[in-house]
Design an enzyme around this catalytic site. Structure first.
Site, PDB file in Angstrom:
ATOM      1  N   GLU A 229       9.309  -4.052  10.712  1.00  0.00           N
ATOM      2  CA  GLU A 229       9.718  -2.777  10.121  1.00  0.00           C
ATOM      3  C   GLU A 229      10.242  -1.815  11.183  1.00  0.00           C
ATOM      4  OE1 GLU A 229       8.171   0.811   7.177  1.00  0.00           O
ATOM      5  OE2 GLU A 229       6.944  -0.993   7.439  1.00  0.00           O
TER       6      GLU A 229
ATOM      7  N   LYS B 292      -1.061  -9.344   3.262  1.00  0.00           N
ATOM      8  CA  LYS B 292      -0.294  -8.873   4.421  1.00  0.00           C
ATOM      9  C   LYS B 292      -1.139  -7.889   5.215  1.00  0.00           C
ATOM     10  CE  LYS B 292       3.258  -5.976   4.027  1.00  0.00           C
ATOM     11  NZ  LYS B 292       2.811  -4.833   4.898  1.00  0.00           N
TER      12      LYS B 292
ATOM     13  N   GLU C  33      -1.221  -5.376   8.893  1.00  0.00           N
ATOM     14  CA  GLU C  33      -0.462  -4.722   9.946  1.00  0.00           C
ATOM     15  C   GLU C  33      -1.167  -4.906  11.286  1.00  0.00           C
ATOM     16  OE1 GLU C  33       0.171  -0.639   9.000  1.00  0.00           O
ATOM     17  OE2 GLU C  33       1.062  -1.053   7.036  1.00  0.00           O
TER      18      GLU C  33
ATOM     19  N   ASP D 102       0.828  -1.198   0.000  1.00  0.00           N
ATOM     20  CA  ASP D 102       0.000   0.000   0.000  1.00  0.00           C
ATOM     21  C   ASP D 102       0.868   1.255   0.000  1.00  0.00           C
ATOM     22  OD1 ASP D 102       0.893  -0.151   2.604  1.00  0.00           O
ATOM     23  OD2 ASP D 102      -1.081  -0.088   3.545  1.00  0.00           O
TER      24      ASP D 102
END
Length: 283
Positions: free
Chosen positions: A184, A115, A117, A46
C-alpha cells in the site's frame, strides 16, 4: 468464471501473468454484486471503521465488528475468495491470541483467509496462524493501523532504509508462508522491484501498475463520498451523487403528494371499508 478463486488461484495467476482483482465489501448486497461481476477476491477490510462505522481511522474496529461484517459478506459470495482483515491489536499480543482471533474470522465469519499488517515484528504470529491451517495475506508499506506512528496517510519506502525494510519484510513474509502480500502506497518502482523478486503475488493499492493485482475500497471506486478521494483512486462512478439525487427526488415527491400513487399501493374491496365505517368499538 464459475470456478472458485482460491489460494492456489492467486499463485497460478502470478505464474501465468494474469492480474488479480480484489475489492472491499462489508455487507451482503455489495458482496453479491462484486461476486456476480467477477471480481477474484473480496476483502472485508477494517477500512469499514471509516467508510461504514464513521470512525476517523481503523484502530477502533473490534474483532466482533470484523466477524459480524465477514458473515454478511460470505453470505453473498459464491465464487470470489473472501479475505478478512485482522483488526488492531488482535494479533500483537502473542501466538495464542493471534491464532484464536484468526480462527474466529474463519470459523465464525466464514472467510477463507486473513490479512495482517506488518513484517518482522509479527512474523512469529503469522507463522503460528499458518501452522494452524489458516491462509494469510501480508500487508506492507503504509499500514493504516499504524497511522499514529506514521503521523498520517503517507507513502512508505521513499528512503533507502524504508525501502530495504519493506523489501526484507516481503521476503520474510514469503518465507513464513503467506500466499500474497498487499503493498500500500509504495513507490511504483519499488513495488515493481519487489513484485519481480517474489514468488507470491503482490496486490497493490496506490503502488503502481506492476503489482500482480490491485485492490481498492469499494466506496472510493464508486464515488460514494464527495469530500475526499485518495490520490491512488480512480472513480468509476459517482454513486454518492446518484443516491443524493434520488433521495432529494423522494423527499420532494412525498412532500408534494406525488409519491406514492395507487400503483405503489395495495387494494381492498370498497364494501370492507363501508363495513368498517359502521363498526363501533368499546374502547
Amino acid at each position: 468464471m464459475n470456478d472458485k478463486f482460491t489460494t492456489a488461484s492467486f499463485l497460478e495467476s502470478k505464474k501465468q501473468g494474469r492480474k488479480i482483482t480484489m475489492l472491499t465489501a462489508y455487507d451482503y448486497p455489495t458482496a453479491k454484486i462484486l461476486d456476480e461481476a467477477g471480481v477474484d477476491s473480496i476483502l472485508v477490510g477494517d477500512s469499514l471503521g471509516m467508510v461504514v462505522l464513521g470512525y476517523e481511522d481503523t484502530t477502533r474496529v473490534t474483532m466482533d465488528d470484523m466477524v459480524h461484517h465477514t458473515k454478511a459478506v460470505v453470505r453473498g459470495v459464491k465464487r470470489a475468495m473472501v479475505v478478512a482483515d485482522m483488526p488492531f491489536l488482535s494479533y500483537h499480543t502473542g501466538k495464542n491470541d493471534s491464532v484464536r482471533n484468526a480462527g474466529r474470522l474463519v470459523s465464525e465469519g466464514g472467510c477463507k483467509a486473513v490479512k495482517l499488517e506488518g513484517g518482522e515484528d509479527i512474523i512469529e504470529n503469522v507463522k503460528a496462524i499458518i501452522s494452524a491451517g489458516i491462509p494469510v495475506v501480508g500487508h506492507l508499506g503504509y499500514t493504516p493501523q499504524s497511522i499514529n506512528v506514521f503521523g498520517g496517510h503517507k507513502a512508505q519506502g521513499k528512503t533507502i532504509d524504508t525501502a530495504k525494510k519493506i523489501y526484507r519484510d516481503a521476503l520474510l513474509l514469503q518465507k513464513a508462508g503467506v500466499f500474497a502480500v498487499v503493498l500500500e502506497c509504495v513507490p511504483y518502482k519499488l513495488a515493481a522491484f519487489i513484485s519481480k523478486r517474489l514468488d507470491i503475488p503482490t496486490i497493490g493499492i496506490g503502488s503502481g501498475p506492476d503489482c500482480d493485482g490491485q485492490v481498492l475500497v469499494i466506496h472510493d471506486l464508486t464515488g460514494m463520498f464527495k469530500d475526499f478521494t485518495p490520490k491512488h483512486v480512480k472513480k468509476y462512478a459517482e454513486i454518492g451523487e446518484t443516491v443524493s439525487t434520488a433521495v432529494k427526488s423522494y423527499i420532494d415527491e412525498v412532500k408534494n403528494g406525488v409519491f406514492p400513487t395507487e400503483k405503489n399501493s395495495f387494494k381492498v374491496d370498497d364494501w370492507i371499508i363501508d363495513e368498517l365505517d359502521k363498526v363501533r368499538f368499546d374502547i
